[in-house]
Design an enzyme around this catalytic site. Structure first.
Site, mmCIF file in Angstrom:
data_model
loop_
_atom_site.group_PDB
_atom_site.id
_atom_site.type_symbol
_atom_site.label_atom_id
_atom_site.label_comp_id
_atom_site.label_asym_id
_atom_site.label_seq_id
_atom_site.Cartn_x
_atom_site.Cartn_y
_atom_site.Cartn_z
ATOM 1 N N MET A 112 6.383 8.726 1.331
ATOM 2 C CA MET A 112 5.257 9.077 2.201
ATOM 3 C C MET A 112 5.531 10.404 2.907
ATOM 4 O O MET A 112 6.643 10.625 3.412
ATOM 5 C CB MET A 112 5.073 7.990 3.265
ATOM 6 C CG MET A 112 4.848 6.621 2.676
ATOM 7 S SD MET A 112 4.713 5.397 3.988
ATOM 8 C CE MET A 112 4.673 3.909 3.012
ATOM 9 N N HIS B 201 10.988 -0.339 -6.427
ATOM 10 C CA HIS B 201 9.800 0.415 -6.007
ATOM 11 C C HIS B 201 10.119 1.263 -4.783
ATOM 12 O O HIS B 201 10.671 0.770 -3.794
ATOM 13 C CB HIS B 201 8.664 -0.556 -5.670
ATOM 14 C CG HIS B 201 7.333 0.096 -5.430
ATOM 15 N ND1 HIS B 201 6.483 0.468 -6.443
ATOM 16 C CD2 HIS B 201 6.716 0.442 -4.272
ATOM 17 C CE1 HIS B 201 5.384 0.997 -5.931
ATOM 18 N NE2 HIS B 201 5.498 0.996 -4.621
ATOM 19 N N ASP C 199 8.490 3.765 -1.948
ATOM 20 C CA ASP C 199 7.248 4.226 -1.299
ATOM 21 C C ASP C 199 7.499 5.537 -0.585
ATOM 22 O O ASP C 199 7.988 5.558 0.549
ATOM 23 C CB ASP C 199 6.736 3.159 -0.333
ATOM 24 C CG ASP C 199 6.120 2.001 -1.086
ATOM 25 O OD1 ASP C 199 6.548 0.859 -0.899
ATOM 26 O OD2 ASP C 199 5.203 2.261 -1.898
ATOM 27 N N HIS D 77 6.422 5.675 -6.126
ATOM 28 C CA HIS D 77 5.017 5.694 -5.685
ATOM 29 C C HIS D 77 4.848 6.850 -4.700
ATOM 30 O O HIS D 77 5.323 6.769 -3.567
ATOM 31 C CB HIS D 77 4.705 4.346 -5.024
ATOM 32 C CG HIS D 77 3.335 4.239 -4.433
ATOM 33 N ND1 HIS D 77 2.999 3.201 -3.586
ATOM 34 C CD2 HIS D 77 2.225 5.008 -4.543
ATOM 35 C CE1 HIS D 77 1.725 3.332 -3.210
ATOM 36 N NE2 HIS D 77 1.237 4.423 -3.774
ATOM 37 N N SER E 9 9.923 -3.444 -3.026
ATOM 38 C CA SER E 9 9.780 -2.141 -2.377
ATOM 39 C C SER E 9 10.868 -1.963 -1.337
ATOM 40 O O SER E 9 10.981 -2.776 -0.409
ATOM 41 C CB SER E 9 8.423 -2.043 -1.685
ATOM 42 O OG SER E 9 8.440 -0.946 -0.761
ATOM 43 N N MET F 173 -3.829 -0.393 -4.582
ATOM 44 C CA MET F 173 -3.376 -0.653 -3.221
ATOM 45 C C MET F 173 -4.164 -1.823 -2.651
ATOM 46 O O MET F 173 -5.398 -1.797 -2.618
ATOM 47 C CB MET F 173 -3.575 0.580 -2.339
ATOM 48 C CG MET F 173 -2.655 1.749 -2.637
ATOM 49 S SD MET F 173 -0.917 1.337 -2.621
ATOM 50 C CE MET F 173 -0.708 0.762 -0.939
ATOM 51 N N MET G 264 2.935 8.762 -2.195
ATOM 52 C CA MET G 264 1.816 8.798 -1.251
ATOM 53 C C MET G 264 1.910 10.144 -0.518
ATOM 54 O O MET G 264 2.298 10.229 0.660
ATOM 55 C CB MET G 264 1.900 7.613 -0.276
ATOM 56 C CG MET G 264 1.563 6.303 -0.955
ATOM 57 S SD MET G 264 1.980 4.857 0.013
ATOM 58 C CE MET G 264 3.657 4.600 -0.546
ATOM 59 N N ASP H 123 0.144 -3.500 -4.810
ATOM 60 C CA ASP H 123 1.084 -3.069 -3.789
ATOM 61 C C ASP H 123 0.515 -3.274 -2.388
ATOM 62 O O ASP H 123 -0.447 -2.622 -1.994
ATOM 63 C CB ASP H 123 1.350 -1.566 -4.018
ATOM 64 C CG ASP H 123 2.414 -1.007 -3.114
ATOM 65 O OD1 ASP H 123 2.729 0.185 -3.272
ATOM 66 O OD2 ASP H 123 2.907 -1.749 -2.248
#
Ligand code: DX5
Ligand code: ZN
Length: 216
Positions: free
Chosen positions: A37, A33, A35, A66, A8, A137, A68, A175
């Site tokens: 957000m 990966h 993340d 991913h 990540s 998660m 979020m 993750d």
């Protein structure tokens, strides 16, 4: 090698991101990966489409994105255009999850759903056959470097049974808080893909850590 590894970049050195991407390119990693957000679905803001678009120019591994974020339907096309090969949405952020999964698959990329630590695996019963991957998660989403939630092992076993009973080849990705100890137990429980941020990027030799996760 039974593990697929997805470093990540949340924990990467953003002053030298190109160097960290080159490290991943030359490593045994299977995915990169990201993340993403939005500060609404999770109490943090990370990065978005411009970062992924630029990394995509030099990346030699598939981009595992991913989301979020709230209302992910609005951003499926932009992330596909930015280079996502796998797109994960949170079940908790989707009013019509089946429609969202169909939308992702309509672009010819892999569709994945993520469950927060409190969300039961059973909610996937009627969509598991449509999924390429489920991201469980193992920390509360929003930050790297958090403590692994032990209940995750039970959820992996439950999900493994659901996938096997459905005759599906859906992958299980984990993750949060992944290291050699939690990683081995997760693979033993039936997981396939290990996301690791701080464990990889806090190490003196991140490439070695990635290879070590691959050979758990
Ligand atoms: C949480 C993030 C983190 C990150 C990995 O929202 O999704 O789980 O990917 O964090 P580490 O590997 O540092 O726990
Ligand atoms: Zn993630």
């Amino acid at each position: 090698m039974r593990a697929l590894v997805a470093p990540s970049i949340l924990s990467a050195d953003f002053n030298n991101l190109g160097k960290d991407i080159e490290m991943i390119n030359q490593s045994d990693a299977d995915y990169i990966h990201f993340d993403v957000m939005d500060g609404v679905f999770v109490p943090n803001i990370s990065f978005g489409i411009p970062v992924i678009k630029h990394v995509n120019k030099i990346a030699e591994k598939p981009l595992d994105v991913h989301l979020m974020i709230v209302d992910p339907d609005k951003f499926v096309e932009p992330f596909v255009e930015a280079g996502a090969s796998i797109l994960t949405v949170h079940i908790e952020a989707c009013k019509h999850l089946h429609r969202t999964i169909q939308l992702i698959k309509s672009y010819g990329i892999k569709a994945s759903v993520s469950l927060n630590p409190h969300t039961p695996v059973a909610l996937l019963e009627d969509i598991i056959e449509d999924l390429d991957m489920v991201l469980l998660m193992s920390v509360n989403p929003g930050f790297g470097g958090q403590k692994f939630i032990e209940n995750t092992y039970k959820k992996v076993q439950q999900l493994r049974s659901m996938i096997d009973n459905a005759g599906s080849d859906c992958l299980i990705e984990i993750d949060g808080g992944v290291n050699y100890d939690t990683g081995k137990k997760l693979l033993d429980a039936g997981a396939n893909v290990l996301v690791a941020g701080s464990f990889v990027f806090s190490a003196d030799n991140p490439k070695e850590i990635i290879s070590g996760l691959k050979s758990l």
